[in-house]
Design a protein around this motif. Structure first.
Motif, PDB file in Angstrom:
ATOM      1  N   THR A 123       1.081  -1.112  -0.089  1.00 16.44           N
ATOM      2  CA  THR A 123      -0.309   0.179   0.286  1.00 16.44           C
ATOM      3  C   THR A 123       0.578   1.366   0.208  1.00 16.44           C
ATOM      4  O   THR A 123      -0.077   2.093  -0.553  1.00 16.44           O
ATOM      5  CB  THR A 123      -1.272   0.098   1.225  1.00 16.44           C
ATOM      6  N   ILE A 124       1.925   1.222  -0.019  1.00 17.87           N
ATOM      7  CA  ILE A 124       3.162   2.010   0.450  1.00 17.87           C
ATOM      8  C   ILE A 124       3.189   2.349  -1.158  1.00 17.87           C
ATOM      9  O   ILE A 124       4.006   1.810  -2.006  1.00 17.87           O
ATOM     10  CB  ILE A 124       3.949   1.946   0.735  1.00 17.87           C
ATOM     11  N   THR A 125       3.355   4.455  -1.793  1.00 15.03           N
ATOM     12  CA  THR A 125       3.162   4.310  -3.348  1.00 15.03           C
ATOM     13  C   THR A 125       5.010   4.978  -2.974  1.00 15.03           C
ATOM     14  O   THR A 125       5.053   5.130  -1.936  1.00 15.03           O
ATOM     15  CB  THR A 125       2.703   5.127  -3.724  1.00 15.03           C
ATOM     16  N   ASN A 126       5.340   4.673  -4.171  1.00 14.98           N
ATOM     17  CA  ASN A 126       6.391   5.908  -4.779  1.00 14.98           C
ATOM     18  C   ASN A 126       6.614   7.190  -4.124  1.00 14.98           C
ATOM     19  O   ASN A 126       7.292   7.478  -3.574  1.00 14.98           O
ATOM     20  CB  ASN A 126       7.023   5.653  -5.673  1.00 14.98           C
ATOM     21  N   HIS A 127       4.496   8.007  -4.185  1.00 19.24           N
ATOM     22  CA  HIS A 127       4.912   9.184  -3.401  1.00 19.24           C
ATOM     23  C   HIS A 127       5.070   9.464  -1.489  1.00 19.24           C
ATOM     24  O   HIS A 127       5.507  10.167  -2.130  1.00 19.24           O
ATOM     25  CB  HIS A 127       3.662   9.455  -4.006  1.00 19.24           C
ATOM     26  N   GLU A 147      20.631  15.739   0.441  1.00 22.83           N
ATOM     27  CA  GLU A 147      19.043  14.852   0.253  1.00 22.83           C
ATOM     28  C   GLU A 147      18.021  15.030  -1.227  1.00 22.83           C
ATOM     29  O   GLU A 147      17.330  14.223  -1.275  1.00 22.83           O
ATOM     30  CB  GLU A 147      18.280  16.034   0.594  1.00 22.83           C
ATOM     31  N   GLN A 148      19.269  15.397  -2.398  1.00 22.84           N
ATOM     32  CA  GLN A 148      18.276  15.008  -3.784  1.00 22.84           C
ATOM     33  C   GLN A 148      18.251  13.763  -4.270  1.00 22.84           C
ATOM     34  O   GLN A 148      17.483  12.600  -4.045  1.00 22.84           O
ATOM     35  CB  GLN A 148      18.679  15.595  -4.435  1.00 22.84           C
ATOM     36  N   ALA A 149      19.775  12.427  -3.177  1.00 22.97           N
ATOM     37  CA  ALA A 149      19.885  11.447  -3.447  1.00 22.97           C
ATOM     38  C   ALA A 149      19.078  10.290  -2.163  1.00 22.97           C
ATOM     39  O   ALA A 149      18.865   9.214  -3.042  1.00 22.97           O
ATOM     40  CB  ALA A 149      21.237  11.299  -2.650  1.00 22.97           C
ATOM     41  N   LEU A 150      18.956  11.264  -1.084  1.00 21.45           N
ATOM     42  CA  LEU A 150      17.469  10.435  -0.665  1.00 21.45           C
ATOM     43  C   LEU A 150      16.842  10.185  -1.244  1.00 21.45           C
ATOM     44  O   LEU A 150      16.358   9.080  -1.371  1.00 21.45           O
ATOM     45  CB  LEU A 150      17.979  10.573   0.629  1.00 21.45           C
ATOM     46  N   GLY A 155      12.717   6.215  -4.077  1.00 21.92           N
ATOM     47  CA  GLY A 155      12.352   6.123  -5.158  1.00 21.92           C
ATOM     48  C   GLY A 155      13.070   4.695  -6.650  1.00 21.92           C
ATOM     49  O   GLY A 155      12.015   4.868  -7.233  1.00 21.92           O
ATOM     50  N   ASP A 156      13.624   4.828  -5.725  1.00 21.71           N
ATOM     51  CA  ASP A 156      14.410   3.467  -6.781  1.00 21.71           C
ATOM     52  C   ASP A 156      13.567   2.194  -6.835  1.00 21.71           C
ATOM     53  O   ASP A 156      12.556   1.259  -5.641  1.00 21.71           O
ATOM     54  CB  ASP A 156      15.723   3.488  -6.446  1.00 21.71           C
ATOM     55  N   ALA A 157      14.201   0.670  -7.452  1.00 17.61           N
ATOM     56  CA  ALA A 157      13.330   0.028  -7.385  1.00 17.61           C
ATOM     57  C   ALA A 157      14.556  -0.766  -6.319  1.00 17.61           C
ATOM     58  O   ALA A 157      15.009  -0.501  -6.595  1.00 17.61           O
ATOM     59  CB  ALA A 157      13.295  -0.517  -8.692  1.00 17.61           C
ATOM     60  N   PRO A 158      13.698  -2.389  -5.938  1.00 16.76           N
ATOM     61  CA  PRO A 158      15.212  -2.613  -4.805  1.00 16.76           C
ATOM     62  C   PRO A 158      16.183  -3.609  -5.507  1.00 16.76           C
ATOM     63  O   PRO A 158      16.491  -2.992  -4.747  1.00 16.76           O
ATOM     64  CB  PRO A 158      13.792  -4.068  -4.434  1.00 16.76           C
ATOM     65  N   LEU A 159      16.034  -3.921  -6.323  1.00 15.46           N
ATOM     66  CA  LEU A 159      18.069  -3.764  -6.871  1.00 15.46           C
ATOM     67  C   LEU A 159      18.341  -2.761  -7.377  1.00 15.46           C
ATOM     68  O   LEU A 159      19.886  -2.839  -6.862  1.00 15.46           O
ATOM     69  CB  LEU A 159      17.360  -4.609  -8.230  1.00 15.46           C
ATOM     70  N   THR A 160      18.183  -1.744  -7.695  1.00 13.02           N
ATOM     71  CA  THR A 160      18.554  -0.901  -7.695  1.00 13.02           C
ATOM     72  C   THR A 160      19.392  -0.411  -6.752  1.00 13.02           C
ATOM     73  O   THR A 160      20.783   0.171  -6.614  1.00 13.02           O
ATOM     74  CB  THR A 160      17.979   0.292  -8.549  1.00 13.02           C
TER      75      THR A 160
END
Length: 387
Positions: A123-127, A147-150, A155-160
């Motif tokens: 239920t947790i969206t990337n947003h 801050e931008q890197a975090l 928003g990255d995929a788990p493998l990323t």
């Protein structure tokens, strides 16, 4: 003296007949063993009534006896302290969720329900993850590119994410290797040299020492450095080159110290002067301590220095072999004592009494038996454990 103390110069106390009040420990033990004759005032009764003074664990969050501390906001409403600290958990998306048909889940009226019931990952969206990352970066005071890197990481995929984490680990390892390879060779500082000198004196004057030369004495000082570190970097003993620098400094320091002690012993007995003009044992020992003992030398330190002076008189022609002769004489005393501490102590008491009778004016000074030297006590422990 049979108990290991030197007598004759310390002030002796006599029985006055006065009665002393019982100690605090005695009174506490007596109170503990006495029967409880006053109902309602015992410790058991006090702990039985603890619920009136402390909140119950199962109390409701809003009740006066709730375990969690509450604060009031500016408008008078109660709120949680943890809300003021910042967000530590990623909650479920806000909004009115409709339970699935057949579900028996009920909504909680508690303000903590969203924290006590973690949301399902689906239920947790990337947003929401990016929004949480933004809030958390502000709490951790991340700025600019960090801050931008975090936020991008959220928003990255788990493998990323796993690849990025491992890449950062490799980057840190690479930078650490650069630091290690560019570190200059270790140099013994003035502060470390002073500490080596101070503790080496305590080692050579320790009543526990069994020899004044050799690797055993060097290792005692090295063990002290390993324990207290001083300004030595952690793990330096695993660097053979840098640790070798410290070993050399300790050996050189002990050699110089032995030379200085021998020089002081010679100067304490000026030629063609009466023995009453010699330096007394108290002053001589204090000079060997370089006046670093505020309360003066201990009686055991004076006894060891008296032994050094007596052996110099007996082996005045030994030259560079003086410390070897001293070690041989010391080994003989240990052998004859057969591990009997009282016998060993009596031997050094005799040496000290001989020195006081033959060098300086005995009545001009006093060797106190109640002197405590913390550094010497610590070093005595190292000497005992290292031999």
């Amino acid at each position: 003296m049979a108990d290991g103390n030197f007598n004759g110069t310390a002030t002796q106390s006599t029985a006055s007949g006065n009665t002393h009040p019982p100690s605090v420990l005695s009174m506490a033990l007596a109170a503990m063993r006495a029967p409880d004759t006053t109902p309602g005032t015992s410790l058991q009764q006090t702990f039985a009534n603890r619920d009136t003074a402390f909140p119950a664990v199962g109390a409701a969050p809003g009740s006066p006896s709730a375990l969690g501390r509450r604060r009031r906001s500016h408008n008078g409403d109660e709120s949680d302290d943890e809300d003021e600290e910042g967000v530590d958990n990623l909650d479920a998306p806000s909004g009115n969720a409709t339970p699935a048909s057949g579900s028996t889940a009920s909504t909680s009226s508690s303000p903590h329900s969203s924290l006590l019931t973690p949301p399902s990952p689906s239920t947790i969206t990337n947003h929401n993850a990016i929004a949480f990352a933004s809030q958390y970066s502000r709490r951790k005071r991340l700025r600019g590119e960090y801050e931008q890197a975090l936020q991008e990481f959220a928003g990255d995929a788990p493998l990323t994410r796993e690849i990025k984490i491992f890449a950062h680990i490799l980057t840190v390892e690479q930078e650490l290797k650069k630091i290690v390879t560019t570190t200059p060779p270790f140099v013994v500082s003035k502060a470390l040299k002073k500490n080596i000198r101070t503790y080496s004196v305590a080692v050579l004057l320790s009543p526990k020492i069994k020899s004044y030369k050799g690797d055993a004495v060097t290792n005692i000082v090295l063990n002290i450095i390993k324990r207290y570190r001083f300004d030595v970097p952690l793990g330096i003993e695993h660097n053979a080159a840098d640790w070798g620098t410290i070993v050399t400094a300790v050996r050189d320091g002990l050699t110089q110290l032995r030379s200085d002690i021998k020089k002081l012993i010679i100067e304490s007995m000026p030629a063609n002067r009466p023995r009453t003009a010699h330096m007394n044992i108290y002053t001589l020992t204090n000079k060997m301590l370089f006046n670093t003992a505020p309360m003066g030398p201990t009686v055991h330190q004076c006894a060891r220095v008296a032994f050094m002076r007596a052996m110099y008189e007996a082996h005045a022609d030994a030259g560079d072999k003086y410390w070897d002769e001293l070690d041989n004489e010391l080994a003989t005393i240990f052998e004859e004592a057969h591990g009997n501490h009282q016998a060993f102590t009596r031997a050094f008491q005799a040496v000290l009494e001989h020195d006081r009778s033959n060098h300086g004016v005995r009545a001009s000074y006093e060797i106190r038996e109640d002197v405590f030297n913390e550094t010497q006590e610590d070093v005595d422990g190292f000497v005992t454990n290292s031999q």
